[in-house]
Design an enzyme around this catalytic site. Structure first.
Site, PDB file in Angstrom:
ATOM      1  N   ARG A  23     -26.978  -3.253  -5.443  1.00 19.72           N
ATOM      2  CA  ARG A  23     -27.056  -2.041  -6.269  1.00 19.72           C
ATOM      3  C   ARG A  23     -27.185  -0.792  -5.400  1.00 19.72           C
ATOM      4  O   ARG A  23     -27.777  -0.820  -4.330  1.00 19.72           O
ATOM      5  CB  ARG A  23     -28.306  -2.091  -7.168  1.00 19.72           C
ATOM      6  CG  ARG A  23     -28.316  -3.172  -8.205  1.00 19.72           C
ATOM      7  CD  ARG A  23     -29.711  -3.228  -8.842  1.00 19.72           C
ATOM      8  NE  ARG A  23     -29.985  -4.535  -9.374  1.00 19.72           N
ATOM      9  CZ  ARG A  23     -29.920  -4.844 -10.683  1.00 19.72           C
ATOM     10  NH1 ARG A  23     -29.578  -3.931 -11.549  1.00 19.72           N
ATOM     11  NH2 ARG A  23     -30.178  -6.071 -11.088  1.00 19.72           N
ATOM     12  N   ARG A  50     -39.554   3.805 -11.309  1.00 18.40           N
ATOM     13  CA  ARG A  50     -39.319   5.160 -10.805  1.00 18.40           C
ATOM     14  C   ARG A  50     -39.987   6.133 -11.765  1.00 18.40           C
ATOM     15  O   ARG A  50     -40.285   5.773 -12.906  1.00 18.40           O
ATOM     16  CB  ARG A  50     -37.825   5.454 -10.702  1.00 18.40           C
ATOM     17  CG  ARG A  50     -37.130   5.296 -12.036  1.00 18.40           C
ATOM     18  CD  ARG A  50     -35.631   5.439 -11.929  1.00 18.40           C
ATOM     19  NE  ARG A  50     -35.044   5.109 -13.238  1.00 18.40           N
ATOM     20  CZ  ARG A  50     -33.760   4.941 -13.455  1.00 18.40           C
ATOM     21  NH1 ARG A  50     -32.900   5.007 -12.450  1.00 18.40           N
ATOM     22  NH2 ARG A  50     -33.304   4.670 -14.655  1.00 18.40           N
ATOM     23  N   GLU A  88     -27.670  45.942  -2.534  1.00 21.71           N
ATOM     24  CA  GLU A  88     -26.613  45.130  -3.136  1.00 21.71           C
ATOM     25  C   GLU A  88     -25.298  45.252  -2.389  1.00 21.71           C
ATOM     26  O   GLU A  88     -24.325  44.569  -2.697  1.00 21.71           O
ATOM     27  CB  GLU A  88     -26.413  45.524  -4.601  1.00 21.71           C
ATOM     28  CG  GLU A  88     -26.163  46.993  -4.823  1.00 21.71           C
ATOM     29  CD  GLU A  88     -26.088  47.365  -6.310  1.00 21.71           C
ATOM     30  OE1 GLU A  88     -25.797  46.485  -7.137  1.00 21.71           O
ATOM     31  OE2 GLU A  88     -26.312  48.548  -6.624  1.00 21.71           O
ATOM     32  N   ASP A 123     -24.054  41.589  -6.969  1.00 14.99           N
ATOM     33  CA  ASP A 123     -23.059  42.291  -6.166  1.00 14.99           C
ATOM     34  C   ASP A 123     -23.154  41.893  -4.704  1.00 14.99           C
ATOM     35  O   ASP A 123     -22.140  41.769  -4.024  1.00 14.99           O
ATOM     36  CB  ASP A 123     -23.229  43.808  -6.312  1.00 14.99           C
ATOM     37  CG  ASP A 123     -22.471  44.311  -7.527  1.00 14.99           C
ATOM     38  OD1 ASP A 123     -21.928  43.473  -8.264  1.00 14.99           O
ATOM     39  OD2 ASP A 123     -22.407  45.533  -7.728  1.00 14.99           O
ATOM     40  N   SER A 131     -34.860  46.645  -4.321  1.00 12.74           N
ATOM     41  CA  SER A 131     -34.670  45.552  -5.266  1.00 12.74           C
ATOM     42  C   SER A 131     -33.322  44.931  -4.953  1.00 12.74           C
ATOM     43  O   SER A 131     -32.296  45.615  -4.955  1.00 12.74           O
ATOM     44  CB  SER A 131     -34.716  46.083  -6.694  1.00 12.74           C
ATOM     45  OG  SER A 131     -34.458  45.026  -7.590  1.00 12.74           O
ATOM     46  N   GLY A 174     -26.193   5.204 -13.626  1.00 13.52           N
ATOM     47  CA  GLY A 174     -24.882   4.755 -14.056  1.00 13.52           C
ATOM     48  C   GLY A 174     -23.712   5.374 -13.317  1.00 13.52           C
ATOM     49  O   GLY A 174     -22.563   5.108 -13.649  1.00 13.52           O
ATOM     50  N   THR A 204     -28.600  40.802  -6.209  1.00 11.87           N
ATOM     51  CA  THR A 204     -27.890  39.680  -5.574  1.00 11.87           C
ATOM     52  C   THR A 204     -26.556  39.358  -6.236  1.00 11.87           C
ATOM     53  O   THR A 204     -25.750  38.647  -5.638  1.00 11.87           O
ATOM     54  CB  THR A 204     -28.795  38.431  -5.549  1.00 11.87           C
ATOM     55  OG1 THR A 204     -29.390  38.274  -6.836  1.00 11.87           O
ATOM     56  CG2 THR A 204     -29.870  38.571  -4.510  1.00 11.87           C
ATOM     57  N   TYR A 230     -41.928  40.561  -6.283  1.00 15.21           N
ATOM     58  CA  TYR A 230     -41.632  40.088  -7.631  1.00 15.21           C
ATOM     59  C   TYR A 230     -40.185  39.626  -7.748  1.00 15.21           C
ATOM     60  O   TYR A 230     -39.355  39.964  -6.918  1.00 15.21           O
ATOM     61  CB  TYR A 230     -41.902  41.177  -8.670  1.00 15.21           C
ATOM     62  CG  TYR A 230     -40.965  42.359  -8.576  1.00 15.21           C
ATOM     63  CD1 TYR A 230     -39.720  42.340  -9.227  1.00 15.21           C
ATOM     64  CD2 TYR A 230     -41.298  43.488  -7.831  1.00 15.21           C
ATOM     65  CE1 TYR A 230     -38.848  43.414  -9.118  1.00 15.21           C
ATOM     66  CE2 TYR A 230     -40.423  44.557  -7.718  1.00 15.21           C
ATOM     67  CZ  TYR A 230     -39.206  44.514  -8.373  1.00 15.21           C
ATOM     68  OH  TYR A 230     -38.332  45.556  -8.262  1.00 15.21           O
ATOM     69  N   MET A 268     -22.982   5.153 -10.040  1.00 12.83           N
ATOM     70  CA  MET A 268     -22.402   4.352  -8.961  1.00 12.83           C
ATOM     71  C   MET A 268     -22.306   2.896  -9.389  1.00 12.83           C
ATOM     72  O   MET A 268     -22.705   2.525 -10.487  1.00 12.83           O
ATOM     73  CB  MET A 268     -23.227   4.531  -7.698  1.00 12.83           C
ATOM     74  CG  MET A 268     -22.988   5.903  -7.073  1.00 12.83           C
ATOM     75  SD  MET A 268     -23.957   6.163  -5.602  1.00 12.83           S
ATOM     76  CE  MET A 268     -25.580   6.388  -6.292  1.00 12.83           C
ATOM     77  N   HIS A 284     -27.406   5.477 -21.946  1.00 12.34           N
ATOM     78  CA  HIS A 284     -26.793   6.494 -21.095  1.00 12.34           C
ATOM     79  C   HIS A 284     -26.827   7.866 -21.760  1.00 12.34           C
ATOM     80  O   HIS A 284     -27.232   8.865 -21.162  1.00 12.34           O
ATOM     81  CB  HIS A 284     -25.352   6.080 -20.775  1.00 12.34           C
ATOM     82  CG  HIS A 284     -24.625   7.088 -19.950  1.00 12.34           C
ATOM     83  ND1 HIS A 284     -23.839   8.064 -20.495  1.00 12.34           N
ATOM     84  CD2 HIS A 284     -24.594   7.279 -18.607  1.00 12.34           C
ATOM     85  CE1 HIS A 284     -23.337   8.812 -19.529  1.00 12.34           C
ATOM     86  NE2 HIS A 284     -23.778   8.354 -18.370  1.00 12.34           N
ATOM     87  N   LYS A 316     -34.647   3.837  -5.601  1.00 16.82           N
ATOM     88  CA  LYS A 316     -34.843   2.453  -6.016  1.00 16.82           C
ATOM     89  C   LYS A 316     -35.444   1.625  -4.885  1.00 16.82           C
ATOM     90  O   LYS A 316     -36.432   0.906  -5.068  1.00 16.82           O
ATOM     91  CB  LYS A 316     -33.492   1.849  -6.472  1.00 16.82           C
ATOM     92  CG  LYS A 316     -33.621   0.441  -7.076  1.00 16.82           C
ATOM     93  CD  LYS A 316     -32.261  -0.255  -7.201  1.00 16.82           C
ATOM     94  CE  LYS A 316     -31.455   0.184  -8.391  1.00 16.82           C
ATOM     95  NZ  LYS A 316     -31.755  -0.565  -9.618  1.00 16.82           N
ATOM     96  N   CYS A 338     -33.528  41.757  -8.669  1.00 18.04           N
ATOM     97  CA  CYS A 338     -33.185  41.922 -10.071  1.00 18.04           C
ATOM     98  C   CYS A 338     -31.821  41.354 -10.410  1.00 18.04           C
ATOM     99  O   CYS A 338     -31.310  41.543 -11.499  1.00 18.04           O
ATOM    100  CB  CYS A 338     -33.276  43.394 -10.482  1.00 18.04           C
ATOM    101  SG  CYS A 338     -32.123  44.440  -9.584  1.00 18.04           S
TER     102      CYS A 338
END
Lengths: 907, 907
Positions: free
Chosen positions: A97, A347, A776, A800, A795, A106, A798, A882, A108, A469, A27, A862
């Site tokens: 504000r 904004r 892993e 495990d 590969s 909304g 993530t 990848y 705060m 809201h 703001k 993966c």
């Protein structure tokens, strides 16, 4: 030099600018920017986010340099406004504000009309000649200040607001219905009664001193950074607590000075469907809060054009200037005070996923932005909305014809949702926890409702507009929302919805279907069906050229693919899944789990026979029965994938997962494979593990039972040979799970390569393939250099890797994760987004070490993180080749990957 | 230049020397060294360990340079010996033996008497004039070559050796009982029959060409590096497979030329008790293998002194020279051929723990070695033997008086063991797996028995001397052993032991008690009691000055402490444990588990009440009941520890571990604390976890229930205050378990520090304390820099760190670890010794990162690795301040720490 804590803006010049959001908040930065581009912004100043952090670091005390800087800035405001804060004759009124780096609508607190007291009230009356307005402002101020600063709240959730209680009492006494009917005297009395109530309940006097009012308000707004709603909102939106909020102190302008005044909020384009039209709402004789809060239903901008053509024309100009300046669709707040236009806020406008894509594509055509900018404009998660379900048109028409259309509201959050009705956040959260699909029905929502909204599929309100809201939050959460559906008579106490002239009484737990794209509310269950894009891509029931949204989508995705470096693969193990993934743009399979193929049909019995065998011979016999099934599965997948790489993981889960556990099933199985119940139970018992995640699974199975690995690789290679003979290309990559050291890898690799040679000899054909591993286990990452001597690709698993690196079992985390969230002990759920600090460090290490021994090693991910935008950015930084994710996440991943590339290039 | 693969030795000059063990193996290096110091060594040459590795790397082919080098060396041998390999008139005979870097007695193969064939046999008869000896050598050679090189083995474990079968048949036919009674003709026939059998079974001709014999033997010895026994032995002794073995080719000398010849093995000091005496055994008219194999019971060295005083005097001189040269107690093999002494081998002698300490201390007094060398001479694991139990003298005397002394054998492995009798390795391993304590009883042991020996508490043999296989291996394994107990009549078939003149028949599963320090074998169970050192240190039933062994121990340990940098702490949570640990030299407590205190007496009920409470208030009420107990525990520990640091870990295990699980117990508990059974079951159910190791435990408990941490810290600090008021010093260190990020730490630390302040205020006293954390989650190691901002110390919890880094649950590893061992997929059990490559890397990282933010951070280890010598060496390298281990491991840890320091200094 002392730190600069206060930034002034006013009269066409500001110390800040748009790109200072992290210091001034969104703001503040935009108020400065609007001031700089000569928009009519009421003067004021911004207290930086650094003050917020300092405030919390220093036991909620302000840095001492702040006082003088604030007073100096205040003097400038007084000079620019030609009046003085607290002056009995010519008083300046201020607003205070919040304004964080990311918008938190909304969440705060705000205090308006500061500077009023029993003395300045008189001066203001003399100045404006509007006693009623002044006392209304005064009582509003006391009420807000009492709530926000002096913390006079409802005692429990059943009490209504203490100030509202006084207002209601006064109404009763004065026998009036609406606030509008209060006289100036009534309002004056209300202000006095509020003050007495504050004194009684808090023991403190309401401060008359304007400077005390100002410091009190500034402190309260900073404190509201840590209120419950804000904490939950940050969590839902991944906003770090360290960002802090700025505070904006600004001179007041009034939309409630009478019929020549008013206030409104608008978007420079339609935030729902992206159409290039001025889109917004306004209310005459009202303060801004009245529009946002949704307590009065406002009028559309088209009405303003008729009612106040001069102002409208001015606004149209502002709209054009803003888009030209910001190159984006903007969300603005304005106030008309006595026919003079003031801009209170601007904004980037929140928008639906579809609007986001459309606006981006349109703006490129309009030469407002470049293709690259367009790609960066769309949040990957929003893209997901384009794939959200819609109702079948015929089914919906049928429902409408048979009288099931309950009402029509605003199409505030697109998509189709059907679920059970609940009337408050608490019930919604509980129902969701029970596994129900929830439609949250509220007269209007408030920040207190966000937990419930988050737990719901759709949100339905009877009050509030497109910028209420409910509408804002729903769009951001990607929830279906019908707002401002005024026909609904919602009774919180009875928990019912009635509509005049309709026979239905909808009770808690009844089904409703809401269409957030049309605003329709339909009684009962409606089948949701795939979005237009899905109809084009997956169902192929819609021709691409017939769909406008597909046309925007495909234009956009072409740019996405142009700027992306990472390849996107998919996790799939069924031919139809693979086909969908390709339609979504997948460039290969990153994880084909072979164990899913072990279930279903007769094959599970052979699998069980294999597990129950007590000798290698017995296992081999059973495996021979599984082989044809697996070969068929792979054959079909290879056909679909048409030469794209297919990474197949050898058997991973602990064997007991394949065995039956109920008495009944055990008996059946015993009969079927000719063994006895006790033997199965004995085996079940023997396979029981204390910590199965760290037990006999992954490559450890293949090491104990090499014949399994052998069967699986044979199935893969025989399938490959068969498909090659059909004249198609095949590119299998065999992936060994749960490797912790290179010796395990070699052991399994040897079996696989030997089998490949055998099959090639038998089938008289040569084919290429790779053998690689999951990373892993933390140790695998650590010794990646050694493993890379043998593994042709890594590969990252993530899921495990995160569990082991954190020492947290995802299945068991529910017992303590709520406490962690409440105490903010984790920045973010590491199972949702890669923990770059911990898990990420291991990944980085593995990448570096892996490349040390094998510079051209193929690297991918993966784990489920492969479809999460921030994790994708991280993977791009790591230089992976990848990411792999579920088919439906592929478009999101493509966009995230493109944005990662573009953002990196920007740096 | 071509790699030198062959090293010659002979006639007082050798190409190798003692410090070339890694290249020449222990035997080869010492043969060279003995040659160099002019001991009478038969000439020969060593083929290096590099050839072994090259052989395996190159599909069991020799490097091509080897041929010429070997032939050249052979020529030198021929020259030195004055005869020629394969010469019909004057043939040279050779032996081919393995020789690895570390001694692996009996694990690999040997071939003797190479060079014999039907032609050379005649030449040798002419030369020696001893036809019987020559044919005996010939049949032995064919037998050995057939077994080792041509691989003619028993068909299954029931068949006896195929050659022995022929011998037995011949005996029957010739109606004789012993080999000794064979005539030259018999032996000649045997050799022929052996060759026919070889041809029949293997299809190959026995080679007549001596060079073919030589190459065949060399290859076979290299191949024996990978036989099963050798693999198991390496595993048990942590010998890397990469070391390889060397092969020694040496000219033969003969101890079996008649009564003027003989062979023996001896130690320069007593290997059992360390006494400075010439200690060994010999056999006349025998080859070396006859002594080591234990098939004939040899005579002690004192007999040799009488029988062959000239040779004995020569040997006494060799003994002195060797100790002066090697500065160590040596193990030698010698042969007398026609009254001429030859040295066949010398190496550092294996010895018991006590002998090791005593010899080291004595040699310092004799100025043969320095204190530092003394410390490096004792293997830490051996020190443990000094603490091994002994039988109570009175109880043993009572047993003897009542006729329970079954027999007395050689005191070959000190210590007292009592257990159930099993007669073969297979049964012993199984009984051990069932949890029984095993005494393995064998007529004699062979390398095939090492698995069984490893599973047994004690080993008892009826044949073989102090240097027999059983004795050597038992001493090395630290097992109790009584060897050569000739009175025992052991029947493998009936599985019984009888002794002439004794009424007892000991059957499988019966209890025997054996005293490896005295050689006594006693029927039934005898209570074992603490060793002398324990009697002095722990029981205090023996005055230090009354114990010779204590005197050696204490002298030695003083040196140990002089050269050690690492401090040694103990893991203990009972005052008596703490006292013991201090007696053993502990310098603090590294891990005091508070949960052990939660059991026992009434407190477990309060703990259960706390767990079952549904509110913070309920928990606090129950915790208030636990507080006094915990305070008392800590008070007692602080008193005992007299100001030494005491690291106390806050509650760690998952709560369900404290709840009862049987129906009966649940009912009782429900009554006791006034709740109902279902509620307990519900809670049990709620607390169930899929992977409890990664679940709600460690600091996660304290985060969910801060009141637990609060109670525990209050108990600690109140105890500290109380003990300080008694005038004693107290130094508590509070350790938070399972930390994964710094925020968790701060959360718990805040509670602890606040409680400390409260207690100090209440008790009007100040005390110092530290708050630190375990590093046991991989992530904690990774972000150690951040955690160290707040944590004053780290203690590595390597048990959990290993589990998570490997992704292996120790409780579940049994299902696949045997496969891993069999396939050699792990160099060493990572739960026994720190995996320096993986887990160690994380530790190194944590140390470095931790010091980056807090240079003086206190670092220690409290996992079980803290008592394991190699892990201690690693901790010393890391620069930790202390290691912590169980009280009984403290002496071992002290020694390991000293050796680590000294070894580092050497580098």
């Amino acid at each position: 030099m002392a730190t600069k804590y206060v930034y002034y803006f006013g009269k066409g010049k500001a110390e800040g600018k748009a790109d200072m959001k992290s210091l001034l908040g969104g703001k503040g930065a935009n108020l400065a920017e609007m001031t700089n581009i000569k928009l009519p912004v009421p003067p004021g100043f911004t207290i930086t986010t650094e003050v917020c952090n300092a405030y919390y670091a220093n036991k909620k005390k302000f840095p001492k340099e702040l006082k003088k800087q604030l007073e100096d800035a205040l003097k400038k405001v007084e000079k620019d406004m030609g009046c003085k804060f607290g002056d009995p004759l010519n008083p300046l009124l201020l607003s205070v504000r919040s304004g964080a780096r990311a918008s938190m609508p909304g969440m705060m607190d705000t205090v308006l009309n500061l500077g009023l007291n029993d003395t300045t009230v008189k001066g203001l009356i003399a100045k404006t000649g509007n006693e009623r307005f002044v006392y209304d402002s005064y009582r509003r101020f006391v009420q807000m200040y009492g709530d926000v600063v002096m913390d006079l709240k409802p005692k429990d959730k059943h009490q209504i607001d203490p100030f509202e209680e006084i207002i209601e009492a006064k109404k009763k006494k004065r026998k009036i219905e609406s606030d509008i009917d209060f006289s100036a005297q009534d309002l004056k009395e209300l202000a006095e009664e509020f003050k007495l109530e504050i004194k009684k309940e808090t023991g403190m006097n309401f401060p008359d001193d304007p400077m005390e009012q100002l410091w009190g308000s500034v402190g309260a707004v900073f404190r509201s950074w840590m209120n419950d709603r804000a904490i939950v909102y940050r969590k839902l939106n991944n906003i770090p607590v360290e960002w802090g909020t700025a505070v904006n102190v600004q001179s007041m302008v009034f939309g409630n000075l009478g019929d020549t005044s008013g206030t409104g909020v608008a978007f420079t384009r339609n935030p729902s469907n992206g159409e290039n039209e001025f889109y917004g709402e306004y209310l005459m004789n009202a303060q801004g809060e009245d529009v946002v809060a949704g307590t009065r239903t406002p009028l559309p901008m088209s009405e303003l054009k008729k009612a106040k053509p001069k102002i409208y024309k001015q606004l149209e100009q502002v709209r054009k200037n803003l888009e030209k300046h910001y190159h984006d669709m903007m969300d603005i707040e304005f106030t008309m005070q006595d026919e003079v236009l003031y801009m209170l806020q601007c904004r980037a406008g929140k928008r639906t996923g579809y609007a986001s894509v459309r606006i981006a594509v349109d703006m490129v055509k309009e030469k407002l932005i470049s293709e690259k900018e367009a790609v960066l404009r769309v949040d990957p998660e929003q893209l997901n909305q384009l794939l959200r379900p819609i109702f079948s048109l015929t089914e919906k028409q049928e429902a409408v014809r048979s009288g099931k259309l309950l009402a029509t509201g605003l199409n505030a959050g697109p998509g189709a949702a059907c679920g059970k009705v609940y009337f408050n956040s608490f019930d919604a959260v509980n129902a969701h926890a029970r596994g129900e699909t929830v439609i949250l029905v509220r007269i209007e929502t408030s920040p207190e409702d966000i937990r419930g909204m988050s737990a719901s599929e759709g949100i339905l309100t009877s009050r509030g507009g497109m910028t209420s809201h409910a509408a804002l939050v729903a769009r951001q959460m990607g929830k279906v929302c019908v707002a401002g559906c005024g026909q609904l008579d919602i009774d919180y106490l009875l928990k019912t919805i009635k509509v005049k002239g309709k026979p239905h009484i909808i009770k808690e737990g009844d089904f409703l279907s809401i269409d957030g794209s049309t605003g329709e509310v339909i009684v009962g269950k409606l089948q949701a069906k795939p979005s237009e894009i899905l109809q084009v891509l997956v169902d192929k029931t819609l021709k691409p050229e017939k769909s406008k949204s597909y046309s925007y989508y495909s234009t956009f995705m072409k740019w996405v693919d142009k700027y992306r470096r990472l390849k996107i693969r998919t996790n799939a193990d069924q031919p139809d899944q693979c086909e969908n993934a390709i339609a979504f743009g997948a460039e290969g399979i990153g994880l084909c789990r072979t164990e899913h193929m072990f279930f279903g049909g007769d094959r599970i019995n052979a699998v069980r026979e294999m597990i129950l065998a007590y000798s290698t011979e017995g296992r081999k016999k059973a495996l021979a029965k599984i082989l044809p099934y697996q070969r068929k599965d792979f054959t079909e997948i290879f056909r679909v994938m048409k030469g794209l790489p297919v990474t197949i993981r050898t058997l991973d889960p602990p064997l007991h997962e394949f065995l039956p556990h109920t008495e009944n099933e055990i008996t059946k199985l015993a009969e079927l494979i000719g063994t006895n119940v006790d033997e199965i139970k004995y085996k079940l018992n023997a396979l029981h593990e204390f910590n199965p995640m760290l037990g006999h699974r992954g490559c450890r199975l293949g090491i104990s039972f090499p014949e399994i690995t052998e069967m699986q690789s044979r199935a893969i290679f025989e399938a490959a040979a068969a498909v090659i003979k059909e004249g198609k290309k095949v590119y299998p990559e065999i992936m060994i799970p749960l490797i912790g050291n290179e010796k395990e890898f070699i052991e399994q690799e040897t079996i696989i390569r030997r089998t490949a040679e055998e099959v090639m000899k038998e089938k008289k054909i040569r084919f290429k393939y790779k053998v690689g591993t999951m990373i892993e286990i933390p140790r695998a990452a650590i010794v990646a250099d050694k493993i890379a001597k043998y593994a042709e690709f890594f590969s990252f698993g993530t899921n495990d890797l995160t569990q082991m690196t954190f020492g947290i079992s995802r299945d068991d985390a529910a017992s303590f994760m709520p406490d962690y969230r409440e105490k903010e002990l984790l920045n973010r759920d590491p199972f949702e987004s890669i923990d770059t600090e911990g898990v990420g460090m291991l990944m980085e290490w593995a990448v570096r070490k892996g490349r040390e021994t094998r510079p051209d090693i193929k690297l991918g991910i993966c784990g489920e993180h492969g479809g999460e935008p921030d994790s994708i950015t991280f993977c791009d930084q790591l230089g992976l080749e990848y990411v792999s994710c579920s088919p439906f996440r592929v478009p999101v991943a493509r966009l995230a990957a493109a944005r990662a590339s573009l953002n990196k290039a920007k740096k």
